[in-house]
Design an enzyme around this catalytic site. Structure first.
Site, PDB file in Angstrom:
ATOM      1  CG  ASP A  13      -1.749  -1.044   1.421  1.00  0.00           C
ATOM      2  OD1 ASP A  13      -2.263  -1.505   0.342  1.00  0.00           O
ATOM      3  OD2 ASP A  13      -2.074  -1.810   2.390  1.00  0.00           O
ATOM      4  CE  LYS A  16       3.099  -2.434  -4.680  1.00  0.00           C
ATOM      5  NZ  LYS A  16       2.834  -2.356  -3.092  1.00  0.00           N
ATOM      6  N   GLY A  17       0.681   1.853  -7.348  1.00  0.00           N
ATOM      7  CA  GLY A  17      -0.198   2.006  -8.495  1.00  0.00           C
ATOM      8  C   GLY A  17       0.000   3.321  -9.304  1.00  0.00           C
ATOM      9  N   GLY A  40      -3.993  -4.256  -4.207  1.00  0.00           N
ATOM     10  CA  GLY A  40      -4.972  -3.234  -4.667  1.00  0.00           C
ATOM     11  C   GLY A  40      -4.336  -2.120  -4.932  1.00  0.00           C
ATOM     12  CG  HIS A  41      -1.788  -1.663  -7.785  1.00  0.00           C
ATOM     13  ND1 HIS A  41      -0.914  -1.960  -8.822  1.00  0.00           N
ATOM     14  CD2 HIS A  41      -1.110  -1.937  -6.881  1.00  0.00           C
ATOM     15  CE1 HIS A  41       0.009  -2.508  -8.335  1.00  0.00           C
ATOM     16  NE2 HIS A  41      -0.023  -2.821  -7.133  1.00  0.00           N
ATOM     17  CB  THR A  42      -5.927   3.557  -5.748  1.00  0.00           C
ATOM     18  OG1 THR A  42      -6.385   2.627  -4.578  1.00  0.00           O
ATOM     19  CG2 THR A  42      -7.126   4.284  -5.965  1.00  0.00           C
ATOM     20  CD  GLN A 223       0.839  -9.087  -2.479  1.00  0.00           C
ATOM     21  OE1 GLN A 223       1.498  -9.711  -3.294  1.00  0.00           O
ATOM     22  NE2 GLN A 223      -0.636  -8.860  -3.014  1.00  0.00           N
ATOM     23  CE  LYS A 330      -1.619   7.882   0.479  1.00  0.00           C
ATOM     24  NZ  LYS A 330      -2.705   7.234   1.242  1.00  0.00           N
TER      25      LYS A 330
HETATM   26  P1  IMP Z   1      -2.873 -12.573   2.021  1.00  0.00           P
HETATM   27  O1  IMP Z   1      -1.745 -12.093   0.933  1.00  0.00           O
HETATM   28  O2  IMP Z   1      -3.965 -12.255   1.619  1.00  0.00           O
HETATM   29  O3  IMP Z   1      -2.464 -14.117   2.200  1.00  0.00           O
HETATM   30  O4  IMP Z   1      -2.550 -11.878   3.306  1.00  0.00           O
HETATM   31  C1  IMP Z   1      -1.270 -11.864   3.936  1.00  0.00           C
HETATM   32  C2  IMP Z   1      -0.800 -10.659   4.506  1.00  0.00           C
HETATM   33  O5  IMP Z   1      -0.522  -9.680   3.456  1.00  0.00           O
HETATM   34  C3  IMP Z   1      -1.926  -9.820   5.164  1.00  0.00           C
HETATM   35  O6  IMP Z   1      -1.413  -9.261   6.368  1.00  0.00           O
HETATM   36  C4  IMP Z   1      -2.414  -9.043   4.282  1.00  0.00           C
HETATM   37  O7  IMP Z   1      -3.234  -7.908   4.770  1.00  0.00           O
HETATM   38  C5  IMP Z   1      -1.327  -8.753   3.582  1.00  0.00           C
HETATM   39  N1  IMP Z   1      -1.546  -8.193   2.368  1.00  0.00           N
HETATM   40  C6  IMP Z   1      -1.821  -8.748   1.189  1.00  0.00           C
HETATM   41  N2  IMP Z   1      -1.716  -8.220   0.029  1.00  0.00           N
HETATM   42  C7  IMP Z   1      -1.570  -6.998   0.446  1.00  0.00           C
HETATM   43  C8  IMP Z   1      -1.606  -5.622  -0.259  1.00  0.00           C
HETATM   44  O8  IMP Z   1      -1.567  -5.526  -1.509  1.00  0.00           O
HETATM   45  N3  IMP Z   1      -1.356  -4.672   0.598  1.00  0.00           N
HETATM   46  C9  IMP Z   1      -0.939  -4.581   1.929  1.00  0.00           C
HETATM   47  N4  IMP Z   1      -1.083  -5.655   2.535  1.00  0.00           N
HETATM   48  C10 IMP Z   1      -1.355  -6.871   1.794  1.00  0.00           C
END
Ligand code: IMP
Length: 436
Positions: A13, A16-17, A40-42, A223, A330
């Site tokens: 978060d 990157k988007g 999730g990329h905004t 991530q 930010k």
């Molecule tokens: P998972 O990838 O859904 O298995 O989640 C594992 C951990 O990674 C959790 O703490 C999620 O909140 C975090 N996580 C997974 N994808 C993202 C992302 O794109 N941004 C921020 N945290 C992420």
């Protein structure tokens, strides 16, 4: 002309988007190499707002070809939904998107298992996104997964999905009260996968061709570094390799394909999900940053935990990824603050530690050692020229450069594409010789 990897340098978060979207005009190919629709990329452009999860942000640039590599796990229903939503917003996707046949499918059973496990874990939960990402990577490693390439053989696809779903059901049923996917849900996933068939093709071959023709490739990470399966805060991590070094090999290209690594780092830190976070602010200040920074997840809407910039963690990220330059995002969120501390070390048992520990139990016991920086207390929103930043804001960026040993080449001063300072200095000027 360069092939560049863009990674998140913190817990995801980082914005990157926006950075990927901004740099896209300099690249002909944008490839996702890890994760799935947990990302999730905004991207905001003028008055339009796009939320992307699986499709590379390059899709918003008609000249960019977008690829999903073998290391990504693809939920076919989610991908189809994203394609349909983008097309509804006037963005052409089919014909510009290539999905590796080697990418594994995220099945309804993976999602159900992810949710069931988290419910059973209770207070010990990881805080996953509930998208089935961990279970899908488990199936891949266990060699019981289903690869999307099977869409070219629908009968075999149906058999493989049925077999995998039966096996997943056994695991789901171990969790009391857990919902098992219905036959209709499984069939809907198969139908969605089959509809993606025209977009399935050899990503490695396509990218090798691009390399041969000298067409620049951007590897779009998902991530963040501290969520990396090996180097992150295990077990509070995601289930894929997030680091820049895995980008080219996971797409079937030699590691030497990469010319540079740009890390996106927020001017402060956020984290969603559980796990230690040494610089976390659990007070009103943390809440103020969350509100000002709109720190609520793009994928799950969860409020993000907020805290100060952690230079110990960021220095580890520089070393693990081979980061050459930083995009600092930010910055404007910190505009009102009288003082902005940076964690430069941790304190534990009376000793000072400057290296990020491998064990989360150790990390949980560490308290940050802060270097206070004076706040600039004036608006930086929308500033596009480095020289026009308040002197104290430049001092903050310069201090981060010194602590990390790499230059800050981009600074984001607002959510829109145009609210960005682009510093035409090395290595950015070498990677992207023409103005954006
Ligand atoms: P998972 O990838 O859904 O298995 O989640 C594992 C951990 O990674 C959790 O703490 C999620 O909140 C975090 N996580 C997974 N994808 C993202 C992302 O794109 N941004 C921020 N945290 C992420």
């Amino acid at each position: 002309m360069a092939n560049v990897v863009i990674v998140g340098g913190q817990w995801g978060d980082e914005g990157k988007g926006k950075v990927v979207d901004l740099l896209c005009p300099a690249f002909q190919h944008v490839v996702r190499f890890n994760g799935g629709n947990n990302a999730g990329h905004t991207v905001r452009f003028a008055d339009r707002h796009f939320a992307l999860h699986l499709i590379p942000s390059g899709i918003l640039h008609p000249a960019c070809r977008c690829l999903i590599g073998p290391g990504v796990v693809v939920d076919p229903t989610a991908l189809l939904g994203e394609i349909t939503a983008l097309e509804g917003q006037g963005v052409s996707v089919r014909g510009r998107l290539l999905v590796s046949p080697r990418a594994h499918l995220v099945l309804p059973g993976h999602r159900a298992l992810d949710v069931a496990r988290e419910a059973t874990r209770g207070a010990g939960r990881i805080g996953t996104t509930g998208r089935g990402i961990g279970p899908a990577y488990e199936s891949r490693a266990a060699r019981t997964g289903v690869r999307i390439g099977l869409v070219r053989r629908p009968q075999r696809l149906r058999e493989a999905v049925a077999e995998a779903s039966r096996e997943l059901e056994l695991s789901i049923r171990r969790h009391e009260g857990a919902a098992v996917p219905t036959a209709d849900e499984i069939e809907a996933a198969v139908a969605a996968a089959l509809s993606l068939a025209p977009m399935v093709g050899d990503v490695s071959l396509a990218l090798a061709g691009a390399v041969g023709r000298g067409e620049p490739i951007m590897f779009e990470g998902a991530q963040g570094t501290l969520l990396d399966l090996d180097h992150g805060t295990y077990p509070f991590v995601t289930s894929s390799s997030v680091l820049a070094g895995s980008a080219a090999p996971s797409c079937g290209l030699p590691a030497r394909t990469i010319d540079g690594v740009l890390a996106v780092l927020k001017a402060y830190t956020t984290r969603v999900g559980a796990g230690p976070f040494p610089t976390e602010l659990t007070d009103a200040l943390g809440e103020q940053i969350r509100r000002r920074g709109n720190e609520f997840g793009t994928t799950t809407g969860r409020p993000r935990r907020t805290g100060w910039f952690d230079a110990v963690a960021a220095r580890a990220a520089v070393r693990w990824n081979g980061i050459d330059a930083v995009a600092l995002t930010k910055l404007d969120v910190l505009d009102d603050l009288p003082e902005i501390p940076i964690a430069t070390a941790y304190q534990t048992g009376g000793a000072e530690v400057t290296e990020f520990p491998d064990d989360v139990a150790d990390l949980a016991e560490m308290t940050p050692v802060y270097e206070p920086m004076p706040g600039w207390r004036t608006s930086t929103v929308g500033i596009t020229d480095y020289e026009r930043l308040p002197e104290l804001a430049r001092r903050y960026a310069t201090r981060l450069e010194a602590l990390l040993g790499v230059p800050v080449v981009l600074i984001s001063t607002g959510p829109r594409r145009e609210e960005t300072i682009v510093r035409r200095i090395a290595p950015l000027a070498r990677w992207i010789p023409q103005p954006l």
